[in-house]
Design a protein around this motif. Structure first.
Motif, PDB file in Angstrom:
ATOM      1  N   THR A  24       0.823  -1.199   0.000  1.00 60.17           N
ATOM      2  CA  THR A  24       0.000   0.000   0.000  1.00 60.17           C
ATOM      3  C   THR A  24       0.855   1.245   0.000  1.00 60.17           C
ATOM      4  O   THR A  24       1.717   1.379   0.846  1.00 60.17           O
ATOM      5  N   ARG A  25       0.621   2.151  -0.929  1.00 53.51           N
ATOM      6  CA  ARG A  25       1.284   3.457  -0.909  1.00 53.51           C
ATOM      7  C   ARG A  25       0.312   4.473  -0.339  1.00 53.51           C
ATOM      8  O   ARG A  25      -0.803   4.542  -0.785  1.00 53.51           O
TER       9      ARG A  25
ATOM     10  N   LEU B 102       1.341   2.776  -0.418  1.00 52.27           N
ATOM     11  CA  LEU B 102       1.190   1.792  -1.478  1.00 52.27           C
ATOM     12  C   LEU B 102       0.948   0.434  -0.856  1.00 52.27           C
ATOM     13  O   LEU B 102       1.708  -0.013  -0.018  1.00 52.27           O
TER      14      LEU B 102
ATOM     15  N   TYR C  15      -8.160   6.371  -3.209  1.00 50.79           N
ATOM     16  CA  TYR C  15      -7.283   5.269  -3.612  1.00 50.79           C
ATOM     17  C   TYR C  15      -7.404   5.018  -5.102  1.00 50.79           C
ATOM     18  O   TYR C  15      -8.368   5.412  -5.751  1.00 50.79           O
ATOM     19  N   ALA C  16      -6.392   4.363  -5.639  1.00 50.14           N
ATOM     20  CA  ALA C  16      -6.402   3.920  -7.035  1.00 50.14           C
ATOM     21  C   ALA C  16      -5.714   2.565  -7.096  1.00 50.14           C
ATOM     22  O   ALA C  16      -4.678   2.354  -6.439  1.00 50.14           O
TER      23      ALA C  16
ATOM     24  N   THR D 296      -3.337   0.619  -8.833  1.00 48.50           N
ATOM     25  CA  THR D 296      -2.286   0.928  -9.803  1.00 48.50           C
ATOM     26  C   THR D 296      -1.734  -0.305 -10.494  1.00 48.50           C
ATOM     27  O   THR D 296      -1.032  -0.195 -11.498  1.00 48.50           O
ATOM     28  N   ASP D 297      -2.035  -1.482  -9.961  1.00 48.58           N
ATOM     29  CA  ASP D 297      -1.649  -2.731 -10.623  1.00 48.58           C
ATOM     30  C   ASP D 297      -2.658  -3.788 -10.211  1.00 48.58           C
ATOM     31  O   ASP D 297      -2.731  -4.157  -9.038  1.00 48.58           O
TER      32      ASP D 297
ATOM     33  N   GLU E 241      -1.699  -3.976  -6.523  1.00 46.92           N
ATOM     34  CA  GLU E 241      -1.217  -2.812  -5.794  1.00 46.92           C
ATOM     35  C   GLU E 241      -2.301  -1.756  -5.722  1.00 46.92           C
ATOM     36  O   GLU E 241      -3.012  -1.509  -6.696  1.00 46.92           O
ATOM     37  N   SER E 242      -2.447  -1.150  -4.538  1.00 47.45           N
ATOM     38  CA  SER E 242      -3.412  -0.076  -4.348  1.00 47.45           C
ATOM     39  C   SER E 242      -2.694   1.124  -3.733  1.00 47.45           C
ATOM     40  O   SER E 242      -1.907   0.979  -2.808  1.00 47.45           O
ATOM     41  N   TYR E 243      -2.963   2.300  -4.274  1.00 44.73           N
ATOM     42  CA  TYR E 243      -2.270   3.534  -3.893  1.00 44.73           C
ATOM     43  C   TYR E 243      -3.271   4.408  -3.142  1.00 44.73           C
ATOM     44  O   TYR E 243      -4.324   4.756  -3.667  1.00 44.73           O
TER      45      TYR E 243
ATOM     46  N   TYR F 237       8.448   6.884  -6.748  1.00 45.15           N
ATOM     47  CA  TYR F 237       7.190   6.326  -6.237  1.00 45.15           C
ATOM     48  C   TYR F 237       6.215   5.960  -7.333  1.00 45.15           C
ATOM     49  O   TYR F 237       5.281   5.191  -7.097  1.00 45.15           O
ATOM     50  N   ARG F 238       6.364   6.472  -8.547  1.00 45.10           N
ATOM     51  CA  ARG F 238       5.434   6.131  -9.620  1.00 45.10           C
ATOM     52  C   ARG F 238       5.925   4.934 -10.439  1.00 45.10           C
ATOM     53  O   ARG F 238       5.260   4.520 -11.400  1.00 45.10           O
TER      54      ARG F 238
END
Length: 438
Positions: free
Chosen positions: A3-4, A13, A217-218, A220-221, A234-236, A436-437
């Protein structure tokens, strides 16, 4: 799951990695046949129909100044010229362009240009065009491959590439638990299930957090293919509140939810905090100096051209406040509603700080919108920036000549922080997460 999160904003993340295994598959041998060229296309077409006087004209293969490298080879015969281009897109472009004056046919990366001075029988030409398309299709993915081909699954390829790079931990995550969603779903554990479970729990949490808390949240993967149980997801996250301690408390609850999601889905979770900023500490003494200088400079006045642009932009907005409002200087107040995060806030807890906002957008525009991009990139944005620069310069000059004001601002600063305050970055002592991205 990793988690970011961003504090105070805190960004974190969450990565969920499935625990399980999948069968390995053998790899295919690399084909050794050469790729198809214009000469190869002509040779194969000649088997169907004699193409008289073939010659290599690659030296004059000019498809235009905008695409100097599109044409790789040009073989000209009396009835037809065969162009080999770099991409199918380039072939389609030039078939359309040159087809305005000659008959052209696209076949994959190739274009056939028929010459009127050497007319070809209509049926023979149609048969040749079809044959060229068949040849191009056969070579679409490269040289002719065997009809039976065994390819490794994507996770195996990525895992072995990561191992080759020395990224052992990531390689293990990749290789650990991929399985086929239809043939062997019981052998895999879905990291995406973990992420979705976490997000669902956080969404229920929103009703039970302090007022003005914001959680975003988003994913991201998520996954690479629907028929493969994802071994990694993965969740940001952003957690926001004016009080840094509330941010810390809410973030701990998000982390507990992530642990529960991993336990419930048979996965494992990793957490990484990658960013964090405080809320802005106001300073009324400095605010009054800034406000006085802003009013001295004056509000913004738009030209007829700028008003016309703003009017067009407002046509795309659900609400359309008066454009003349950009010339109004609002009263300076402590507090108010302002959503957003900036690392300038951290500076405000270390030294007395003041800032201002000027009109660089069209009234009614939403943040992070294309409308704001258009306005900020025009003279509307430049005028707002010029106003801010002038105000900052005048404020700084006045403070240099006002030691009493600086002393008052410092005293207020200490009072607002409190006697026992000690600044500690929300991220602790970790190095900045500049990647981080990734």
């Amino acid at each position: 799951m990793r988690t970011r999160t961003i504090l105070g904003t805190l960004a974190a993340l969450a990565l969920l990695t499935a625990c399980g295994g999948g069968d390995e598959e053998p790899t295919a041998e690399k084909p050794s046949s050469p790729p198809l060229t214009a000469q190869g296309m002509v040779d194969q077409l000649t088997d169907l129909y004699p193409l008289a006087n073939p010659r290599d004209n690659t030296g004059s293969c000019d498809t235009g100044k905008d695409h100097p490298a599109d044409c790789r080879q040009l073989i000209t015969t009396d009835p037809v010229s065969v162009y080999e281009l770099k991409t199918e897109k380039a072939a389609a472009h030039w078939a359309k362009t040159m087809g305005r004056s000659n008959e052209t046919v696209q076949a994959g990366r190739f274009m056939l240009l028929w010459w009127d001075k050497h007319p070809t029988d209509k049926d023979a030409k149609a048969e040749m065009n079809a044959k060229a398309q068949e040849i191009a299709d056969r070579y679409h993915f490269g040289p002719p491959y065997p009809s039976i081909l065994i390819l490794p699954d994507a996770q195996s390829v990525r895992g072995r590439l990561l191992l080759a790079q020395g990224r052992t931990k990531e390689a293990i995550d990749e290789l650990e638990s991929a399985s086929h969603a239809a043939a062997a779903p019981d052998k895999g554990r879905s990291a995406l299930d973990g992420v979705e479970s976490l997000n669902y729990m956080v969404n229920m949490m929103r009703e039970h957090v302090p007022d003005r808390t914001r959680i975003h949240y988003a994913i991201t993967d998520g996954a690479k293919a629907p028929n493969v149980v994802p071994a990694f997801a993965e969740s940001y996250y952003y957690v926001r509140h004016n009080d840094p301690q509330i941010v810390r408390d809410v973030l701990e609850r998000v982390k507990k939810a992530a642990e529960g999601a991993a336990l419930g889905t048979g996965t494992r979770v990793e957490f990484e905090a990658i960013g964090g900023v405080y809320s802005m500490l106001p300073n009324e003494a400095l605010m009054n100096v800034m406000d006085r200088n802003l009013r001295h400079v004056g509000g913004i006045t738009w030209t007829p051209e700028e008003i016309a642009l703003a009017t067009e932009i407002q046509k795309t907005l659900p609400t359309r406040p008066d454009l003349a409002s950009v010339g109004t200087i609002e009263p300076a107040v402590i507090g108010g509603d302002f959503g957003g995060s900036t690392d300038v806030s951290d500076v405000s807890w270390v030294a007395p700080t003041v800032g201002l906002s000027t009109a660089t957008f069209v009234p009614g525009s939403a943040g992070h919108s294309w409308q704001n991009v258009v306005a900020a990139g025009s003279t509307i944005g430049l005028k707002g920036a010029h106003l801010a620069a002038k105000t900052l310069a005048l404020t700084t000059a006045e403070l240099f000549q006002s030691p009493d004001t600086i002393a008052t601002a410092k005293a207020e600063f200490e009072r607002r922080r409190g006697p026992d305050f000690k600044y500690e970055a929300l991220l602790g002592d970790r190095a900045p997460a500049l990647n981080y991205r990734d």
